[in-house]
Design a protein around this motif. Sequence first.
Motif, PDB file in Angstrom:
ATOM      1  N   MET A  23       0.818  -0.990   0.167  1.00  0.00           N
ATOM      2  CA  MET A  23      -0.179   0.210   0.050  1.00  0.00           C
ATOM      3  C   MET A  23       0.666   1.198  -0.290  1.00  0.00           C
ATOM      4  O   MET A  23       1.856   1.270   0.891  1.00  0.00           O
ATOM      5  CB  MET A  23      -1.068   0.202   1.154  1.00  0.00           C
ATOM      6  CG  MET A  23      -1.985   1.026   1.354  1.00  0.00           C
ATOM      7  SD  MET A  23      -2.959   1.444   0.033  1.00  0.00           S
ATOM      8  CE  MET A  23      -3.278   3.013   0.063  1.00  0.00           C
ATOM      9  N   HIS A 114      -1.170  -2.066  -4.583  1.00  0.00           N
ATOM     10  CA  HIS A 114      -1.685  -1.540  -4.853  1.00  0.00           C
ATOM     11  C   HIS A 114      -1.844   0.100  -5.838  1.00  0.00           C
ATOM     12  O   HIS A 114      -2.589   0.356  -6.658  1.00  0.00           O
ATOM     13  CB  HIS A 114      -2.375  -0.467  -3.565  1.00  0.00           C
ATOM     14  CG  HIS A 114      -3.241   0.754  -3.310  1.00  0.00           C
ATOM     15  ND1 HIS A 114      -2.684   2.065  -4.101  1.00  0.00           N
ATOM     16  CD2 HIS A 114      -4.384   0.806  -4.213  1.00  0.00           C
ATOM     17  CE1 HIS A 114      -3.410   3.111  -3.515  1.00  0.00           C
ATOM     18  NE2 HIS A 114      -4.843   2.681  -3.993  1.00  0.00           N
ATOM     19  N   THR A 117      -1.938   6.054  -6.255  1.00  0.00           N
ATOM     20  CA  THR A 117      -3.378   7.206  -6.781  1.00  0.00           C
ATOM     21  C   THR A 117      -2.602   8.693  -6.792  1.00  0.00           C
ATOM     22  O   THR A 117      -1.782   9.124  -6.105  1.00  0.00           O
ATOM     23  CB  THR A 117      -4.655   6.854  -5.630  1.00  0.00           C
ATOM     24  OG1 THR A 117      -5.116   5.576  -5.215  1.00  0.00           O
ATOM     25  CG2 THR A 117      -6.005   8.007  -6.181  1.00  0.00           C
ATOM     26  N   GLN A 137      -4.649   4.310 -10.689  1.00  0.00           N
ATOM     27  CA  GLN A 137      -3.787   4.377  -9.794  1.00  0.00           C
ATOM     28  C   GLN A 137      -2.417   4.415 -10.932  1.00  0.00           C
ATOM     29  O   GLN A 137      -2.374   2.778 -11.572  1.00  0.00           O
ATOM     30  CB  GLN A 137      -3.755   3.037  -9.016  1.00  0.00           C
ATOM     31  CG  GLN A 137      -4.124   3.213  -7.492  1.00  0.00           C
ATOM     32  CD  GLN A 137      -6.244   3.545  -7.989  1.00  0.00           C
ATOM     33  OE1 GLN A 137      -6.636   2.733  -9.208  1.00  0.00           O
ATOM     34  NE2 GLN A 137      -6.373   4.850  -7.428  1.00  0.00           N
ATOM     35  N   ALA A 168     -13.573   2.417  -4.781  1.00  0.00           N
ATOM     36  CA  ALA A 168     -13.244   2.876  -3.547  1.00  0.00           C
ATOM     37  C   ALA A 168     -14.616   2.978  -2.066  1.00  0.00           C
ATOM     38  O   ALA A 168     -15.286   3.300  -2.972  1.00  0.00           O
ATOM     39  CB  ALA A 168     -11.821   3.816  -2.792  1.00  0.00           C
ATOM     40  N   PRO A 169     -14.195   2.887  -0.858  1.00  0.00           N
ATOM     41  CA  PRO A 169     -13.624   2.029  -0.348  1.00  0.00           C
ATOM     42  C   PRO A 169     -13.073   0.489  -0.418  1.00  0.00           C
ATOM     43  O   PRO A 169     -14.518  -0.272  -0.686  1.00  0.00           O
ATOM     44  CB  PRO A 169     -13.134   2.416   1.291  1.00  0.00           C
ATOM     45  CG  PRO A 169     -14.421   3.363   1.155  1.00  0.00           C
ATOM     46  CD  PRO A 169     -15.351   3.451  -0.580  1.00  0.00           C
ATOM     47  N   LEU A 170     -11.960   0.178  -0.918  1.00  0.00           N
ATOM     48  CA  LEU A 170     -11.601  -0.498  -0.771  1.00  0.00           C
ATOM     49  C   LEU A 170     -11.574  -1.875  -0.223  1.00  0.00           C
ATOM     50  O   LEU A 170     -11.432  -3.895   0.045  1.00  0.00           O
ATOM     51  CB  LEU A 170     -10.996  -1.742  -1.627  1.00  0.00           C
ATOM     52  CG  LEU A 170     -11.292  -1.155  -3.568  1.00  0.00           C
ATOM     53  CD1 LEU A 170      -9.532  -2.265  -4.432  1.00  0.00           C
ATOM     54  CD2 LEU A 170     -12.488  -1.214  -3.874  1.00  0.00           C
ATOM     55  N   ALA A 171     -11.530  -1.529   1.501  1.00  0.00           N
ATOM     56  CA  ALA A 171     -11.649  -1.631   3.194  1.00  0.00           C
ATOM     57  C   ALA A 171     -12.019  -2.874   2.928  1.00  0.00           C
ATOM     58  O   ALA A 171     -11.879  -3.895   3.548  1.00  0.00           O
ATOM     59  CB  ALA A 171     -10.934  -0.470   4.081  1.00  0.00           C
ATOM     60  N   ILE A 194      -7.353  10.194   3.861  1.00  0.00           N
ATOM     61  CA  ILE A 194      -8.556  10.595   3.478  1.00  0.00           C
ATOM     62  C   ILE A 194      -9.291   9.782   4.368  1.00  0.00           C
ATOM     63  O   ILE A 194      -8.886   8.101   4.656  1.00  0.00           O
ATOM     64  CB  ILE A 194      -9.234  10.180   2.306  1.00  0.00           C
ATOM     65  CG1 ILE A 194      -8.476  11.376   1.161  1.00  0.00           C
ATOM     66  CG2 ILE A 194     -10.754  10.207   2.236  1.00  0.00           C
ATOM     67  CD1 ILE A 194      -9.213  12.816   1.056  1.00  0.00           C
ATOM     68  N   ASP A 213     -15.673   7.150   2.331  1.00  0.00           N
ATOM     69  CA  ASP A 213     -14.774   7.757   2.736  1.00  0.00           C
ATOM     70  C   ASP A 213     -15.837   8.361   3.320  1.00  0.00           C
ATOM     71  O   ASP A 213     -17.070   9.127   3.206  1.00  0.00           O
ATOM     72  CB  ASP A 213     -14.673   8.250   1.673  1.00  0.00           C
ATOM     73  CG  ASP A 213     -12.927   7.612   0.404  1.00  0.00           C
ATOM     74  OD1 ASP A 213     -12.981   7.919  -0.102  1.00  0.00           O
ATOM     75  OD2 ASP A 213     -12.863   6.374   1.411  1.00  0.00           O
ATOM     76  N   THR A 268     -14.344   9.725  -1.871  1.00  0.00           N
ATOM     77  CA  THR A 268     -13.042  11.548  -1.979  1.00  0.00           C
ATOM     78  C   THR A 268     -12.085  11.597  -2.238  1.00  0.00           C
ATOM     79  O   THR A 268     -11.384  10.145  -1.694  1.00  0.00           O
ATOM     80  CB  THR A 268     -13.780  12.453  -1.358  1.00  0.00           C
ATOM     81  OG1 THR A 268     -13.344  13.469  -1.484  1.00  0.00           O
ATOM     82  CG2 THR A 268     -13.472  12.346   0.239  1.00  0.00           C
ATOM     83  N   GLU A 361      -3.920  -1.246   5.860  1.00  0.00           N
ATOM     84  CA  GLU A 361      -4.191  -1.466   4.071  1.00  0.00           C
ATOM     85  C   GLU A 361      -3.831  -2.740   3.646  1.00  0.00           C
ATOM     86  O   GLU A 361      -4.160  -2.910   2.630  1.00  0.00           O
ATOM     87  CB  GLU A 361      -3.689  -0.273   3.979  1.00  0.00           C
ATOM     88  CG  GLU A 361      -4.955   1.110   4.834  1.00  0.00           C
ATOM     89  CD  GLU A 361      -4.653   2.134   4.524  1.00  0.00           C
ATOM     90  OE1 GLU A 361      -3.752   2.563   3.736  1.00  0.00           O
ATOM     91  OE2 GLU A 361      -6.173   2.671   3.750  1.00  0.00           O
ATOM     92  N   PHE A 365      -4.849  -5.414   0.819  1.00  0.00           N
ATOM     93  CA  PHE A 365      -4.775  -5.780  -0.615  1.00  0.00           C
ATOM     94  C   PHE A 365      -3.759  -7.497  -0.432  1.00  0.00           C
ATOM     95  O   PHE A 365      -4.706  -7.905  -1.516  1.00  0.00           O
ATOM     96  CB  PHE A 365      -3.901  -4.955  -1.139  1.00  0.00           C
ATOM     97  CG  PHE A 365      -4.479  -3.578  -1.767  1.00  0.00           C
ATOM     98  CD1 PHE A 365      -5.038  -2.329  -0.621  1.00  0.00           C
ATOM     99  CD2 PHE A 365      -5.100  -3.116  -2.867  1.00  0.00           C
ATOM    100  CE1 PHE A 365      -5.844  -1.128  -1.223  1.00  0.00           C
ATOM    101  CE2 PHE A 365      -6.109  -2.099  -3.143  1.00  0.00           C
ATOM    102  CZ  PHE A 365      -6.287  -1.097  -1.898  1.00  0.00           C
TER     103      PHE A 365
HETATM  104  C1  AH0 Z   1      -9.194   6.280  -5.057  1.00  0.00           C
HETATM  105  C2  AH0 Z   1      -7.947   5.529  -3.112  1.00  0.00           C
HETATM  106  O1  AH0 Z   1      -6.780   5.361  -3.448  1.00  0.00           O
HETATM  107  N1  AH0 Z   1      -8.365   5.947  -2.458  1.00  0.00           N
HETATM  108  C3  AH0 Z   1      -8.104   5.329  -1.049  1.00  0.00           C
HETATM  109  C4  AH0 Z   1      -8.225   6.463  -0.019  1.00  0.00           C
HETATM  110  O2  AH0 Z   1      -7.408   6.524   1.177  1.00  0.00           O
HETATM  111  C5  AH0 Z   1      -8.404   6.350   2.353  1.00  0.00           C
HETATM  112  C6  AH0 Z   1      -9.054   6.266   1.170  1.00  0.00           C
HETATM  113  O3  AH0 Z   1      -8.962   7.374   0.441  1.00  0.00           O
HETATM  114  C7  AH0 Z   1     -10.196   4.938   0.580  1.00  0.00           C
HETATM  115  O4  AH0 Z   1     -11.219   5.345   0.010  1.00  0.00           O
HETATM  116  C8  AH0 Z   1      -9.206   4.854  -0.494  1.00  0.00           C
HETATM  117  O5  AH0 Z   1      -8.135   3.450  -0.237  1.00  0.00           O
HETATM  118  C9  AH0 Z   1      -8.410   2.519   1.053  1.00  0.00           C
HETATM  119  C10 AH0 Z   1      -7.261   1.272   1.065  1.00  0.00           C
HETATM  120  C11 AH0 Z   1      -9.733   1.779   0.735  1.00  0.00           C
HETATM  121  O6  AH0 Z   1      -9.769   1.966  -1.030  1.00  0.00           O
HETATM  122  O7  AH0 Z   1     -10.097   1.376   1.831  1.00  0.00           O
END
Ligand code: AH0
Length: 398
Positions: A23, A114, A117, A137, A168-171, A194, A213, A268, A361, A365
């Motif tokens: 990450m 990742h 970005t 990215q 996003a978010p991919l978490a 963010i 976000d 965002t 993070e 991934f």
């Molecule tokens: C476009 C991008 O890189 N977004 C990130 C950023 O950093 C935090 C937040 O905005 C989150 O939405 C995302 O990353 C984390 C790892 C996610 O995708 O969950």
Amino acid sequence: MNTNLRRLLEIAEKDKRTIIGLMSGTSLDGLDVALCEMTGHGTQTQLVLRQFDTMPYDAAFKEQVKAIFSKREVDLEKVCLMNAYIGTYHAELINACLEKWGVSAQEVDVIASHGQTIYHAPASQHKLNGMPNATLQIGDGDHIAVKTGIITLSDFRQKHIAAGGEGAPLAVYGDYLLFSEKGQNRIMLNIGGIANFTFLPGDLDTTRIFSTDVGPGNTLMDAYVQLKFPGKFYDAESEIASRGKYDAALLTALLDHPFFGLGFPKTTGPELFNLAYMEQAQEASNTSHLSAQDVLATLNRFSATAICEAITRSTQENSFEIFLSGGGMHNPLLLQNMRELLGDTVIRNTAELGVSPDAKEAVLFATLANECLVGEKIDFGSGKQSIPSVQMGKISLP
Ligand SMILES: CC(=O)N[C@H]1[C@@H]2OC[C@@H](O2)[C@@H](O)[C@@H]1O[C@H](C)C(=O)O
Ligand SMILES: Nc1ncnc2c1ncn2[C@@H]1O[C@H](COP(=O)(O)OP(=O)(O)OP(=O)(O)O)[C@@H](O)[C@H]1O
């Protein structure tokens, strides 16, 4: 059959996979490298974090990325060059980690990268009719694969967008698979550049899971420190902000933006939350005279307020626990502000769940890569909160 393809099939048939998760975020502090051993998939995923390091970026590299980062107009040749350069640089950092850990490349099944970005453009921000959500990215996966000799998965966010998301978010995928707990409502809050969170219901009703976000985490504070205190990259231990006090008029102006009225989920980036955003708020509130300490104290309160208002506005539950991750959890004043705003809500961190908050993070991934190799469709979320049920990641063969 191509030997690399055969290798990929063998990896997918293994009981245990060794995956390096990477990450690199908006703070540009360095490349997070997590060596994970993963068995199972989906809600049966078991993870052991064997090694974790953040490989610091040198100052020159940070400036090279910042020259093409979150800007509407950039030197396209620099973007082209940096796509290859970052891939190679990340490969070098991975090889350095493997050497430091005493791990050979042959022991690693895949890398999950990742990338970096450089621009995030959800439709709610670009507002161009007929144009899709989009995100970019760079740090090409083929360069990583060739220069490490390890099969590399990368560019995860595009599939999420192709399947109807904002990239996003991919978490949410890793949060759900690794941290759901029966009988406990959990908010997995990541405070990076963010801030974003995932809601995990204690009744394990997957239709109620969502992720969004919420607004700035560290990014505005970092940008302001770098502007006002050359040589510093962030307000360590909130030492500067703690010597100021937040200004109510500036805080009100910072919060006065349509983004905060949008429903959830939303995404965002520094494309919106940047120094120009802050300067506009200062002009609107006639607070351009404030000291740097007072501005930083206000930006700190702004991040805390955006986070806490999003959590309380979106979570109908009357009881939940927050599990922090991301560098913002090390900001004492930010945590103090959040505790003031959240009352007696329990605030913990993911170390208590066996995953270092700084590594989380990168681990997420690695989890996405594991799902790409051996996972099946996961249906969660519902309605507008629906979450694309897809396997993500482009595969680069060495
Ligand atoms: C476009 C991008 O890189 N977004 C990130 C950023 O950093 C935090 C937040 O905005 C989150 O939405 C995302 O990353 C984390 C790892 C996610 O995708 O969950
Ligand atoms: N000791 C500390 N005191 C105050 N802030 C800190 C401290 N340590 C880290 N931080 C903050 O955390 C940031 C780095 O956190 P992190 O690595 O999660 O950011 P990131 O990778 O850019 O996150 P994301 O990818 O989610 O945007 C630093 O830029 C700083 O703002």
